[in-house]
Design an enzyme around this catalytic site. Structure first.
Site, PDB file in Angstrom:
ATOM      1  N   SER A  21       5.745  -3.117 -17.405  1.00 17.62           N
ATOM      2  CA  SER A  21       6.699  -4.174 -17.345  1.00 17.62           C
ATOM      3  C   SER A  21       7.643  -4.366 -18.267  1.00 17.62           C
ATOM      4  CB  SER A  21       5.632  -4.995 -17.321  1.00 17.62           C
ATOM      5  OG  SER A  21       4.939  -5.407 -18.101  1.00 17.62           O
ATOM      6  N   LYS A  43      -0.058  -2.363 -20.187  1.00 13.95           N
ATOM      7  CA  LYS A  43      -1.173  -2.489 -21.627  1.00 13.95           C
ATOM      8  C   LYS A  43      -0.468  -3.868 -22.018  1.00 13.95           C
ATOM      9  CE  LYS A  43       0.860   1.250 -24.802  1.00 13.95           C
ATOM     10  NZ  LYS A  43       0.546   2.705 -25.029  1.00 13.95           N
ATOM     11  N   GLU A 120      30.300  -1.275 -29.360  1.00 14.24           N
ATOM     12  CA  GLU A 120      29.271  -0.378 -30.222  1.00 14.24           C
ATOM     13  C   GLU A 120      30.168   0.978 -30.438  1.00 14.24           C
ATOM     14  OE1 GLU A 120      25.832  -0.879 -28.230  1.00 14.24           O
ATOM     15  OE2 GLU A 120      24.985  -2.850 -29.799  1.00 14.24           O
ATOM     16  N   ASP A 217       2.202   7.195 -23.693  1.00 14.75           N
ATOM     17  CA  ASP A 217       1.902   7.841 -22.320  1.00 14.75           C
ATOM     18  C   ASP A 217       1.966   7.992 -21.150  1.00 14.75           C
ATOM     19  OD1 ASP A 217      -0.063   6.430 -24.304  1.00 14.75           O
ATOM     20  OD2 ASP A 217       0.126   4.406 -23.453  1.00 14.75           O
ATOM     21  N   HIS A 238      18.046   6.159 -34.905  1.00 11.10           N
ATOM     22  CA  HIS A 238      18.720   4.614 -34.991  1.00 11.10           C
ATOM     23  C   HIS A 238      18.886   4.804 -36.444  1.00 11.10           C
ATOM     24  CE1 HIS A 238      20.900   1.037 -35.440  1.00 11.10           C
ATOM     25  NE2 HIS A 238      20.688   0.464 -33.550  1.00 11.10           N
ATOM     26  N   ARG A 284      26.003   7.321 -33.138  1.00  8.52           N
ATOM     27  CA  ARG A 284      24.511   7.646 -33.816  1.00  8.52           C
ATOM     28  C   ARG A 284      24.177   7.963 -34.544  1.00  8.52           C
ATOM     29  NH1 ARG A 284      21.259   4.149 -30.246  1.00  8.52           N
ATOM     30  NH2 ARG A 284      22.588   1.661 -30.441  1.00  8.52           N
ATOM     31  N   HIS A 345      13.949   6.078 -32.554  1.00  8.67           N
ATOM     32  CA  HIS A 345      14.447   4.943 -31.804  1.00  8.67           C
ATOM     33  C   HIS A 345      14.483   4.369 -29.935  1.00  8.67           C
ATOM     34  CE1 HIS A 345      16.629   1.325 -30.650  1.00  8.67           C
ATOM     35  NE2 HIS A 345      17.458   1.319 -29.903  1.00  8.67           N
ATOM     36  N   ARG A 380      22.263   9.371 -26.312  1.00 12.57           N
ATOM     37  CA  ARG A 380      22.557   8.155 -25.857  1.00 12.57           C
ATOM     38  C   ARG A 380      23.536   7.754 -26.214  1.00 12.57           C
ATOM     39  NH1 ARG A 380      20.096   2.857 -25.333  1.00 12.57           N
ATOM     40  NH2 ARG A 380      19.248   3.634 -27.810  1.00 12.57           N
TER      41      ARG A 380
HETATM   42  P1  FAD Z   1       8.982  -0.404 -21.960  1.00 11.33           P
HETATM   43  O1  FAD Z   1      10.633  -1.898 -21.711  1.00 11.33           O
HETATM   44  O2  FAD Z   1       9.371  -0.175 -23.455  1.00 11.33           O
HETATM   45  O3  FAD Z   1       8.636  -0.902 -21.225  1.00 11.33           O
HETATM   46  C1  FAD Z   1       6.407  -0.607 -20.954  1.00 11.33           C
HETATM   47  C2  FAD Z   1       6.093  -1.040 -20.165  1.00 11.33           C
HETATM   48  O4  FAD Z   1       5.324   0.386 -20.122  1.00 11.33           O
HETATM   49  C3  FAD Z   1       5.298  -2.052 -21.124  1.00 11.33           C
HETATM   50  O5  FAD Z   1       4.755  -2.821 -20.315  1.00 11.33           O
HETATM   51  C4  FAD Z   1       4.438  -1.140 -21.866  1.00 11.33           C
HETATM   52  O6  FAD Z   1       3.279  -2.042 -21.942  1.00 11.33           O
HETATM   53  C5  FAD Z   1       3.493  -0.014 -20.594  1.00 11.33           C
HETATM   54  N1  FAD Z   1       3.001   0.540 -21.074  1.00 11.33           N
HETATM   55  C6  FAD Z   1       3.124   1.638 -21.852  1.00 11.33           C
HETATM   56  N2  FAD Z   1       1.524   2.528 -21.907  1.00 11.33           N
HETATM   57  C7  FAD Z   1       1.104   2.207 -20.744  1.00 11.33           C
HETATM   58  C8  FAD Z   1      -0.183   3.215 -20.305  1.00 11.33           C
HETATM   59  N3  FAD Z   1      -0.610   3.302 -20.750  1.00 11.33           N
HETATM   60  N4  FAD Z   1      -0.815   2.522 -18.864  1.00 11.33           N
HETATM   61  C9  FAD Z   1      -0.506   1.011 -18.350  1.00 11.33           C
HETATM   62  N5  FAD Z   1       1.188   0.175 -19.091  1.00 11.33           N
HETATM   63  C10 FAD Z   1       2.007   0.691 -20.219  1.00 11.33           C
HETATM   64  N6  FAD Z   1      18.497  -0.018 -24.903  1.00 11.33           N
HETATM   65  C11 FAD Z   1      20.101  -0.802 -25.115  1.00 11.33           C
HETATM   66  O7  FAD Z   1      20.582  -0.217 -23.963  1.00 11.33           O
HETATM   67  N7  FAD Z   1      20.688  -1.982 -25.513  1.00 11.33           N
HETATM   68  C12 FAD Z   1      20.402  -2.718 -26.765  1.00 11.33           C
HETATM   69  O8  FAD Z   1      20.730  -3.425 -27.092  1.00 11.33           O
HETATM   70  C13 FAD Z   1      19.020  -1.587 -27.263  1.00 11.33           C
HETATM   71  N8  FAD Z   1      18.481  -2.653 -28.644  1.00 11.33           N
HETATM   72  C14 FAD Z   1      17.116  -1.831 -28.967  1.00 11.33           C
HETATM   73  C15 FAD Z   1      16.692  -2.173 -29.954  1.00 11.33           C
HETATM   74  C16 FAD Z   1      15.560  -2.211 -30.182  1.00 11.33           C
HETATM   75  C17 FAD Z   1      14.204  -2.724 -31.360  1.00 11.33           C
HETATM   76  C18 FAD Z   1      14.897  -0.787 -29.378  1.00 11.33           C
HETATM   77  C19 FAD Z   1      13.151  -0.594 -29.337  1.00 11.33           C
HETATM   78  C20 FAD Z   1      15.607  -0.159 -28.503  1.00 11.33           C
HETATM   79  C21 FAD Z   1      16.130  -0.601 -27.761  1.00 11.33           C
HETATM   80  N9  FAD Z   1      17.278  -0.340 -26.744  1.00 11.33           N
HETATM   81  C22 FAD Z   1      18.431  -1.016 -26.795  1.00 11.33           C
HETATM   82  C23 FAD Z   1      16.011   0.542 -25.958  1.00 11.33           C
HETATM   83  C24 FAD Z   1      16.119   0.390 -24.780  1.00 11.33           C
HETATM   84  O9  FAD Z   1      15.868  -1.699 -25.514  1.00 11.33           O
HETATM   85  C25 FAD Z   1      14.451   0.818 -23.674  1.00 11.33           C
HETATM   86  O10 FAD Z   1      15.444   2.005 -23.838  1.00 11.33           O
HETATM   87  C26 FAD Z   1      14.068   0.796 -23.227  1.00 11.33           C
HETATM   88  O11 FAD Z   1      13.735  -1.068 -22.857  1.00 11.33           O
HETATM   89  C27 FAD Z   1      12.957   0.792 -21.890  1.00 11.33           C
HETATM   90  O12 FAD Z   1      12.661  -0.221 -20.632  1.00 11.33           O
HETATM   91  P2  FAD Z   1      11.010   0.652 -19.990  1.00 11.33           P
HETATM   92  O13 FAD Z   1      11.255  -0.339 -18.788  1.00 11.33           O
HETATM   93  O14 FAD Z   1      11.444   1.782 -19.648  1.00 11.33           O
HETATM   94  O15 FAD Z   1      10.460   0.720 -21.356  1.00 11.33           O
HETATM   95  C1  SIN Z   2      21.223  -1.753 -30.780  1.00 14.24           C
HETATM   96  O1  SIN Z   2      21.843  -2.726 -30.900  1.00 14.24           O
HETATM   97  O2  SIN Z   2      21.772  -1.208 -32.648  1.00 14.24           O
HETATM   98  C2  SIN Z   2      21.236  -0.581 -30.540  1.00 14.24           C
HETATM   99  C3  SIN Z   2      21.380  -0.305 -29.060  1.00 14.24           C
HETATM  100  C4  SIN Z   2      20.966   0.933 -28.146  1.00 14.24           C
HETATM  101  O3  SIN Z   2      19.295   1.297 -28.201  1.00 14.24           O
HETATM  102  O4  SIN Z   2      21.356   0.693 -27.688  1.00 14.24           O
END
Ligand code: FAD
Ligand code: SIN
Length: 544
Positions: A21, A43, A120, A217, A238, A284, A345, A380
């Site tokens: 989610s 989870k 950026e 996972d 990062h 990066r 990252h 990326r």
């Molecule tokens: P997530 O948002 O990580 O969600 C994963 C979901 O899967 C969670 O709900 C988790 O609980 C669930 N899950 C995992 N395993 C299981 C399981 N076995 N069973 C059930 N549920 C499970 N990107 C940008 O574009 N701009 C930014 O500014 C940026 N800043 C960032 C800063 C930080 C600190 C980090 C860590 C990342 C950043 N990124 C940024 C990268 C970006 O945030 C992520 O790549 C993106 O949000 C991933 O989204 P997602 O929906 O794929 O996964």
């Molecule tokens: C950051 O804000 O430096 C992270 C941005 C990203 O991971 O895309």
């Protein structure tokens, strides 16, 4: 011998199962709402994932004429390994997805009459939208969660850990096996199609910006189910995560460098100009390796990020979360330099998908960081992944709905199977101390499969990973055991791919083959469990 207990009741049947989610899973669930009953599994708690921690923002071409430039910047950052059709989809559909989010109530920061746009590293233009200064992800998840919760067809189960995907005898994905963390019961959830949106795998490294749920996972379970996994060697580090003993590895957004922050080694010297003409705004991977070199050269565990020359009022309002969090750890960033170190990252590789989110396993779709849709290539572009989650989450929903629409009516319910759950006996024979194993794994990955790699170190890491994988073949029963098993599998996939790519490219750097674009550079590295290596359905601690 394991005892068995009676089968646990199944969760309510769903037409579509969305696992995860974050931005990608929520956007997929919203898209599926019109197509049938949707069950979102996560989870931990619903908002926990990388998405809410995103700081810098979401990259989106502000004007029509920027779309081609955004595409070119993305492809350049990806070192030619992006799939062009996927990048085209990202940059063309991105603006509409972000507009939609604004219609649903997202409040992005404004400047004058328009939106504030930041720049950026490796972006040729100002095109990063942000919210709350440095709290973009929190705002995006707030809006998506609110929207999804308002839709009647979407049901939720948090604290439900997905163990494995369920396949029918034809190899089609027909649901998932799930551990209810509150009761300890294992349940099967059947669905016509599954969208995997489980995020990244930063936790396989000792240093990471990722939250604890990022244990890879989804990649591990898709791999066990026979899905094709692509380009796992490309892990983005990062450059700037807070380095203080016993504090979380808080990200210090690249946008700080965009606003004038400089890097200094522990002697106080600026150094980035020696590595790249764009200095602090270099891509990066180059900044991370430059920091690493400086750390080695000065025998230090960190360098510094310095914003003390910038206006303190501006820093406090532009980066309120970072300012407040550092202050909590006794660092006033307006007055003193912040110790930082690169950290794992983002996972560029993942479960291979086409541009509609379809994986190589029928009925299984994937979006967001778990997937490798081809938009990031070898590196990326900053702020492209929130956009990827929105665009490909929506696309995966469309494709899953279409797939389900073509199934014969009885197909969704045709897979009936009762499960009995193996229970751990007290004092397991070969007692594995999971936390110890996990620490060793994270250290191994950091030291031997990290920012700078070599064939020899990769090979020795692989040998160790294979040993751990063998030991973890026994049924795992707790969430922690299951996560560790997945992390070892993902670590092994990263290491195997890194060994196979015998040259450097983007985020993958081999000190024994530093040349970029070595022979065969343009090929993608594909890994797939062969049929005999595939785990049986419910292969994680479940006996039939
Ligand atoms: P997530 O948002 O990580 O969600 C994963 C979901 O899967 C969670 O709900 C988790 O609980 C669930 N899950 C995992 N395993 C299981 C399981 N076995 N069973 C059930 N549920 C499970 N990107 C940008 O574009 N701009 C930014 O500014 C940026 N800043 C960032 C800063 C930080 C600190 C980090 C860590 C990342 C950043 N990124 C940024 C990268 C970006 O945030 C992520 O790549 C993106 O949000 C991933 O989204 P997602 O929906 O794929 O996964
Ligand atoms: C950051 O804000 O430096 C992270 C941005 C990203 O991971 O895309």
């Amino acid at each position: 011998m394991p005892r068995t207990r009676p089968p646990t009741p199944t969760l309510p049947a769903a037409d579509f199962l969305v696992i995860g989610s974050g931005v990608a899973g929520l956007r997929a669930a919203i898209g599926l709402n019109r197509a049938g009953r949707v069950l979102v599994l996560t989870k931990g708690s619903p908002a926990e994932g990388s998405s809410i921690y995103a700081q810098g923002g979401v990259a989106v071409a502000p004007e029509e004429d920027d779309i081609a430039l955004h595409r070119d910047d993305t492809v350049r950052a990806g070192k030619g390994l992006c799939r062009p059709e996927a990048v085209q989809v990202l940059v063309e559909e991105g603006p509409a997805r972000v507009q939609e989010l604004i219609r649903w109530g997202a409040r992005f920061d404004r400047a004058g009459d328009g939106y504030a746009l930041a720049r950026e590293a490796a972006h040729s233009r100002h095109r990063i939208l942000r919210a709350g200064g440095d709290a973009t992800g929190t705002e995006m998840v707030r809006v998506l969660l609110e929207r999804a919760r308002s839709l009647p067809q979407i049901a939720w189960r948090d604290h439900h850990f997905t163990i494995d995907l369920l396949l029918d005898p034809h190899g089609r994905c027909v649901g998932a096996l799930v551990l209810d963390e509150s009761s300890g019961a294992v349940k099967q959830v059947r669905a016509k199609a599954v969208v995997l949106a489980t995020g990244g795998a930063g936790q396989i490294y000792a240093r990471t910006t990722n939250p604890p749920v990022a244990t890879g996972d989804g990649i591990a379970m898709a791999y066990r189910a026979g899905a094709l996994v692509e380009d796992m060697e490309f892990v983005q580090f990062h450059p700037t995560a807070l380095y203080l003993p016993a504090t979380p590895q808080l990200l210090l957004t690249e946008a700080m460098r965009g606003e004038g922050a400089v890097l200094r080694n522990i002697k106080g010297e600026v150094f980035m100009k020696r590595y790249h003409e764009m200095a602090e705004m270099a891509p990066r991977d180059i900044v991370s390796r430059a920091i690493w070199n400086e750390m080695v050269a000065t025998s230090a565990r960190h360098v510094y990020l310095d914003v003390t020359h910038l206006d303190p009022g501006f820093i406090r309002s532009r980066f309120p979360t970072i300012y407040a969090t550092c202050l909590r750890y006794d660092v006033d960033i307006t007055e003193e330099m912040v110790p930082v170190c690169p950290s794992a990252h983002f996972m560029m590789g993942g479960v291979w998908t086409d541009t509609r989110g379809a994986t190589s396993v029928p009925g299984l779709f994937a979006a967001g960081e778990v997937a490798c849709a081809g938009v990031h290539g070898a590196n990326r572009l900053a702020s492209n992944s929130l956009l990827e989650g929105l665009v490909f989450g929506a696309r995966a929903a469309e494709a899953a709905a279409e797939y389900a629409g073509h199934l014969r009516p009885e197909r969704g319910a045709s897979f009936e199977r009762d499960l009995a759950v193996g229970e751990a006996e007290d004092g397991r024979g070969d007692h594995l101390d999971m936390e110890k194993l996990l620490n060793s794994l994270r250290r191994l990955m950091w030291e031997q499969v990290g920012i700078i790699r070599s064939g020899q170190r990769l090979l020795s890491a692989l040998t160790q990973l294979e040993k751990w994988e063998e030991r973890l073949r026994d049924p795992c029963r707790t969430r922690r055991e299951l996560e560790v098993r997945n992390m070892v599998t993902v670590g092994r996939l990263v290491t195997t791919a890194a060994l196979q790519r015998e040259h450097s490219l983007g985020a993958h750097f081999r000190s024994d083959h530093p040349e970029e674009f070595g022979s065969g550079w343009e090929r993608h590295i594909h890994l797939q469990a062969n049929a005999s290596a595939r785990a049986p359905v419910g292969g994680a601690g479940v006996t039939e």
